[in-house]
Design a protein around this motif. Structure first.
Motif, mmCIF file in Angstrom:
data_model
loop_
_atom_site.group_PDB
_atom_site.id
_atom_site.type_symbol
_atom_site.label_atom_id
_atom_site.label_comp_id
_atom_site.label_asym_id
_atom_site.label_seq_id
_atom_site.Cartn_x
_atom_site.Cartn_y
_atom_site.Cartn_z
ATOM 1 N N LEU A 141 0.816 -1.200 0.000
ATOM 2 C CA LEU A 141 0.000 0.000 0.000
ATOM 3 C C LEU A 141 0.859 1.264 0.000
ATOM 4 N N LEU A 142 1.940 1.246 0.765
ATOM 5 C CA LEU A 142 2.810 2.418 0.874
ATOM 6 C C LEU A 142 3.864 2.482 -0.218
ATOM 7 N N ILE A 266 -5.976 6.087 3.277
ATOM 8 C CA ILE A 266 -5.715 6.136 1.842
ATOM 9 C C ILE A 266 -7.011 6.333 1.059
ATOM 10 N N TRP A 270 -8.222 9.489 -1.188
ATOM 11 C CA TRP A 270 -8.649 9.259 -2.573
ATOM 12 C C TRP A 270 -9.994 9.955 -2.841
ATOM 13 N N GLU A 275 -6.443 11.891 -4.265
ATOM 14 C CA GLU A 275 -5.160 11.184 -4.349
ATOM 15 C C GLU A 275 -5.430 9.747 -4.807
ATOM 16 N N LEU A 277 -5.274 5.881 -6.199
ATOM 17 C CA LEU A 277 -4.526 4.680 -5.828
ATOM 18 C C LEU A 277 -3.983 3.996 -7.078
ATOM 19 N N GLN A 281 -1.283 -0.460 -4.876
ATOM 20 C CA GLN A 281 -1.855 0.012 -3.620
ATOM 21 C C GLN A 281 -3.229 -0.608 -3.367
#
Length: 326
Positions: A141-142, A266, A270, A275, A277, A281
């Motif tokens: 994910l990061l 996250i 989004w 932002e 993915l 991610q």
């Protein structure tokens, strides 16, 4: 010695999800204040001071807790509230944010090691598998490989944040029935606010930013509303539901479910901040959710109350006659 808490999967999981949602939104609601020019340490201090102010009546009402459980209050203020925040922000000043967050979320792994090596507690295999899967999903994910610049001191600070996070799970499980969770949070927030005072130096804070309208995605919001959300939702509600989740799931299992906090952050970024993915991610988020699901299965189902014994037809206190008349 606090009484052992009763485990209950459904309510524990509900509290854990609520806590992940509340904690996960902190970064999203802090972003407009940061973009407006407020220092990250000032945002953290505002968050803790706001929580302390909101819970001040609770602290006054439960003031006897200061003499009954002083070590718990001090530890909660030092580790889960001030420690995680201060050490994490110090770490990201020296190493990439993704790597710092990954190291900080070694906290549930440290919980497993502590319970097994120090307390000699048997750790359910599902909890171990769930934490390992969640940690693997966090790596995806990061996308931590995108910025591998390591600094020894930065890594040490992030490990300190991980230890403080582990203390959050362990201390939350030891609050006991004699310590009201909101009171523990109230005194913890007061302690953390005072501890971070020399670092934050709020007298240098640009208080005018709280009266300025900022944008949270498409939503125009005043700075004070964002600060109120951080204090009430991302701190008071987040910690309260977190304690409730730990007491119903156990520290090791709640630690596995807590990885949903990162997924929440996250996804909210989004939805609200645009932002997007990447496919990797999205895969990482799915792995974290799967790991959290596996971890929570380690909680035994709540026992059903024993069925009443069938009535004896020859007993005068049968179904048609009250027992008191027997």
């Amino acid at each position: 010695m606090p009484a052992a808490p009763a485990r209950h999967r459904p309510t524990g999981l509900a509290f854990a999800l609520a806590s992940a949602l509340a904690f996960g939104g902190s970064g999203v609601f802090a972003r407009p204040l940061l973009d407006a020019g407020m220092d990250s340490v000032h945002v953290t201090w505002l968050r803790l001071a706001g929580a302390a102010l909101l819970l001040l009546p609770v602290a006054v009402r439960h003031r006897r807790l200061l003499t009954r459980r002083p070590l718990l209050i001090l530890a909660y203020g030092v580790f889960p509230m001030a420690g995680v925040q201060a050490l994490y922000f110090a770490a990201i000043a020296r190493i990439p944010v993704g790597i710092a967050l990954l190291i900080e979320f070694l906290g549930p792994v440290l919980v497993l090691l502590w319970l097994r090596a120090v307390r000699r507690t048997k750790v359910p295999p599902a909890a171990v598998v769930g934490v390992i899967m969640a940690l693997t999903g966090l790596v995806l994910l990061l996308e931590v490989w995108a910025g591998m610049r390591l600094d020894a001191l930065g890594v040490g600070l992030a490990l300190g944040a991980a230890a403080a996070q582990a203390a959050y799970f362990l201390l939350s499980d030891r609050t006991g029935e004699d310590a009201e969770p909101l009171a523990v949070i109230a005194f913890g927030a007061l302690t953390a606010t005072l501890l971070l005072l020399p670092l934050a130096r709020p007298w240098n804070l640009d208080w005018g930013l709280l009266a300025t309208t900022t944008a949270l995605g498409p939503l125009p919001l005043p700075g004070w509303a964002l600060a109120l959300w951080l204090g009430l939702v991302s701190t008071v509600i987040a910690y309260f539901t977190g304690i409730a989740a730990v007491r119903r799931l156990s520290p090791q299992i709640a630690g596995g479910v807590a990885y949903l906090e990162v997924v929440t952050a996250i996804v909210l970024a989004w939805v609200l901040l645009g932002e997007a993915l990447t496919p990797v991610q999205i895969l990482g988020a799915a792995v974290i959710v799967a790991g959290a699901f596996i971890a929570q299965t380690a909680v035994p189902a709540a026992p059903h109350p024993p069925a009443p014994a069938p009535a004896d037809p020859g007993d005068p206190a049968g179904p048609d006659r009250p027992a008191a008349l027997a």
